[in-house]
Scaffold this motif. Structure first.
Motif, PDB file in Angstrom:
ATOM      1  N   ALA A 118     -13.734  13.069  45.018  1.00  0.00           N
ATOM      2  CA  ALA A 118     -13.596  13.788  46.283  1.00  0.00           C
ATOM      3  C   ALA A 118     -13.883  12.880  47.482  1.00  0.00           C
ATOM      4  O   ALA A 118     -14.798  12.043  47.453  1.00  0.00           O
ATOM      5  CB  ALA A 118     -14.527  14.988  46.296  1.00  0.00           C
ATOM      6  N   SER A 119     -13.100  13.098  48.529  1.00  0.00           N
ATOM      7  CA  SER A 119     -13.321  12.368  49.778  1.00  0.00           C
ATOM      8  C   SER A 119     -13.407  13.370  50.923  1.00  0.00           C
ATOM      9  O   SER A 119     -12.968  14.521  50.802  1.00  0.00           O
ATOM     10  CB  SER A 119     -12.187  11.379  50.029  1.00  0.00           C
ATOM     11  N   THR A 120     -13.974  12.918  52.031  1.00  0.00           N
ATOM     12  CA  THR A 120     -14.191  13.840  53.153  1.00  0.00           C
ATOM     13  C   THR A 120     -12.882  14.387  53.700  1.00  0.00           C
ATOM     14  O   THR A 120     -12.844  15.504  54.219  1.00  0.00           O
ATOM     15  CB  THR A 120     -14.982  13.142  54.270  1.00  0.00           C
ATOM     16  N   ASN A 121     -11.795  13.631  53.573  1.00  0.00           N
ATOM     17  CA  ASN A 121     -10.525  14.154  54.086  1.00  0.00           C
ATOM     18  C   ASN A 121      -9.898  15.211  53.172  1.00  0.00           C
ATOM     19  O   ASN A 121      -8.808  15.722  53.459  1.00  0.00           O
ATOM     20  CB  ASN A 121      -9.531  13.022  54.386  1.00  0.00           C
ATOM     21  N   GLN A 122     -10.582  15.542  52.099  1.00  0.00           N
ATOM     22  CA  GLN A 122     -10.150  16.643  51.251  1.00  0.00           C
ATOM     23  C   GLN A 122     -10.918  17.934  51.557  1.00  0.00           C
ATOM     24  O   GLN A 122     -10.721  18.949  50.870  1.00  0.00           O
ATOM     25  CB  GLN A 122     -10.280  16.271  49.775  1.00  0.00           C
ATOM     26  N   THR A 123     -11.748  17.884  52.577  1.00  0.00           N
ATOM     27  CA  THR A 123     -12.377  19.110  53.074  1.00  0.00           C
ATOM     28  C   THR A 123     -11.278  20.012  53.615  1.00  0.00           C
ATOM     29  O   THR A 123     -10.530  19.621  54.525  1.00  0.00           O
ATOM     30  CB  THR A 123     -13.393  18.787  54.173  1.00  0.00           C
ATOM     31  N   SER A 124     -11.168  21.214  53.055  1.00  0.00           N
ATOM     32  CA  SER A 124     -10.050  22.086  53.409  1.00  0.00           C
ATOM     33  C   SER A 124     -10.214  23.435  52.732  1.00  0.00           C
ATOM     34  O   SER A 124     -11.128  23.651  51.937  1.00  0.00           O
ATOM     35  CB  SER A 124      -8.731  21.442  52.951  1.00  0.00           C
ATOM     36  N   MET A 125      -9.292  24.347  53.052  1.00  0.00           N
ATOM     37  CA  MET A 125      -9.152  25.601  52.324  1.00  0.00           C
ATOM     38  C   MET A 125      -8.066  25.396  51.277  1.00  0.00           C
ATOM     39  O   MET A 125      -6.975  24.930  51.605  1.00  0.00           O
ATOM     40  CB  MET A 125      -8.762  26.725  53.274  1.00  0.00           C
ATOM     41  N   TYR A 126      -8.377  25.755  50.037  1.00  0.00           N
ATOM     42  CA  TYR A 126      -7.417  25.614  48.951  1.00  0.00           C
ATOM     43  C   TYR A 126      -6.993  26.997  48.467  1.00  0.00           C
ATOM     44  O   TYR A 126      -7.827  27.845  48.144  1.00  0.00           O
ATOM     45  CB  TYR A 126      -8.028  24.804  47.805  1.00  0.00           C
ATOM     46  N   LEU A 127      -5.679  27.186  48.439  1.00  0.00           N
ATOM     47  CA  LEU A 127      -5.124  28.478  48.041  1.00  0.00           C
ATOM     48  C   LEU A 127      -4.278  28.307  46.794  1.00  0.00           C
ATOM     49  O   LEU A 127      -3.444  27.405  46.713  1.00  0.00           O
ATOM     50  CB  LEU A 127      -4.258  29.049  49.163  1.00  0.00           C
ATOM     51  N   CYS A 128      -4.481  29.211  45.857  1.00  0.00           N
ATOM     52  CA  CYS A 128      -3.682  29.258  44.645  1.00  0.00           C
ATOM     53  C   CYS A 128      -2.712  30.436  44.770  1.00  0.00           C
ATOM     54  O   CYS A 128      -3.039  31.452  45.404  1.00  0.00           O
ATOM     55  CB  CYS A 128      -4.596  29.450  43.442  1.00  0.00           C
ATOM     56  N   ALA A 129      -1.534  30.287  44.196  1.00  0.00           N
ATOM     57  CA  ALA A 129      -0.558  31.372  44.208  1.00  0.00           C
ATOM     58  C   ALA A 129       0.194  31.388  42.884  1.00  0.00           C
ATOM     59  O   ALA A 129       0.230  30.383  42.161  1.00  0.00           O
ATOM     60  CB  ALA A 129       0.426  31.212  45.368  1.00  0.00           C
ATOM     61  N   SER A 130       0.791  32.530  42.592  1.00  0.00           N
ATOM     62  CA  SER A 130       1.631  32.614  41.402  1.00  0.00           C
ATOM     63  C   SER A 130       2.871  33.435  41.724  1.00  0.00           C
ATOM     64  O   SER A 130       2.875  34.236  42.659  1.00  0.00           O
ATOM     65  CB  SER A 130       0.875  33.236  40.221  1.00  0.00           C
ATOM     66  N   SER A 131       3.928  33.218  40.935  1.00  0.00           N
ATOM     67  CA  SER A 131       5.138  34.010  41.095  1.00  0.00           C
ATOM     68  C   SER A 131       5.853  34.079  39.759  1.00  0.00           C
ATOM     69  O   SER A 131       5.706  33.204  38.903  1.00  0.00           O
ATOM     70  CB  SER A 131       6.058  33.422  42.161  1.00  0.00           C
ATOM     71  N   LEU A 132       6.653  35.127  39.640  1.00  0.00           N
ATOM     72  CA  LEU A 132       7.503  35.249  38.460  1.00  0.00           C
ATOM     73  C   LEU A 132       8.574  34.167  38.575  1.00  0.00           C
ATOM     74  O   LEU A 132       8.683  33.472  39.590  1.00  0.00           O
ATOM     75  CB  LEU A 132       8.118  36.641  38.459  1.00  0.00           C
ATOM     76  N   GLU A 133       9.390  33.999  37.546  1.00  0.00           N
ATOM     77  CA  GLU A 133      10.410  32.950  37.597  1.00  0.00           C
ATOM     78  C   GLU A 133      11.329  33.160  38.779  1.00  0.00           C
ATOM     79  O   GLU A 133      11.463  34.247  39.303  1.00  0.00           O
ATOM     80  CB  GLU A 133      11.228  32.972  36.311  1.00  0.00           C
TER      81      GLU A 133
END
Lengths: 114, 120
Positions: free
Chosen positions: B81-96
């Motif tokens: 990890a580095s400081t420039n990876q400080t962020s909001m991380y969002l996961c998503a899913s979808s059907l095909e």
């Protein structure tokens, strides 16, 4: 990949006034278009989508959007906003050749004041 | 209702640590995605997966890797990890995708609540 431009980063608006959020995308190839809303400290929620057919699309919470192919735009509108509409709004586009990937705009923060 | 859950809402890590962000969806979706969200930049795709053990780089994969050993679970890994990876991380899913299934609307993405990662 699509490029999506949301023309306003911040939109302050009074309660019960109308609001329009502007979105333009880069390519004129066939596209699918979406608007998502993000309330504070939450994930994104789908407001509405355009897949085909009528260019005027109605979504949840009284929002609607109009697809304009010639202008490559998909502007979001609501005739009368509530305090609870305060949120960040994202326009997203996918093209039909690569339809499971979305390109997002930078977002528009709507702040509704009494 | 589709539910996408993320293992943590808030995470604080030190520079150089290995970080795992977990995402689980309960709707048997084919596709899963990891985005990072930064002010003024919107959501940017890091990686996505269209099947178990399959992955493709998104727009900003540098410094990240992913793992999908089971259909319902998609992990994002920050190797160091580095400081420039400080962020909001969002996961998503979808059907095909509609192109594969012929069902329009099957590719709507459903999002988790996000993980706010701070790297110090």
């Amino acid at each position: 990949a699509q490029s999506v431009t949301q023309l306003d980063s911040q939109v302050p608006v009074f309660e019960e006034a109308p609001v329009e959020l502007r979105c333009n995308y880069s390519s004129s190839v066939s596209v699918y278009l979406f608007w998502y809303v993000q309330y504070p400290n939450q994930g994104l929620q789908l407001l509405l989508k355009y897949l085909s057919g009528s260019t005027l699309v109605k979504g949840i919470n009284g929002f609607e959007a109009e697809f304009n192919k010639s202008q490559t735009s998909f502007h979001l509108r609501k005739p009368s906003v509530h305090i609870s509409d305060t949120a960040e709004y994202f326009c997203a586009v996918s093209d039909r050749l690569d339809d499971y990937k979305l390109s997002f705009g930078a977002g528009t923060t709507v702040t509704v004041r009494a | 209702d589709v539910k996408v859950t993320q293992s943590s809402r808030y995470l604080v890590k030190r520079t150089g640590e290995k970080v795992f962000l977990e995402c689980v969806q309960d709707m048997d979706h084919e596709n899963m995605f990891w985005y990072r969200q930064d002010p003024g930049l919107g959501l940017r795709l890091i990686y996505f997966s269209y099947d178990v053990k399959m992955k493709e780089k998104g727009d900003i994969p540098e410094g990240y890797s992913v793992s999908r050993e089971k259909k319902e679970r998609f992990s994002l890994i920050l190797e160091s990890a580095s400081t420039n990876q400080t962020s909001m991380y969002l996961c998503a899913s979808s059907l095909e995708g509609a192109g594969a299934s012929g069902r329009e609307g099957s590719y709507e993405q459903y999002f988790g609540p996000g993980t706010r990662l701070t790297v110090t």
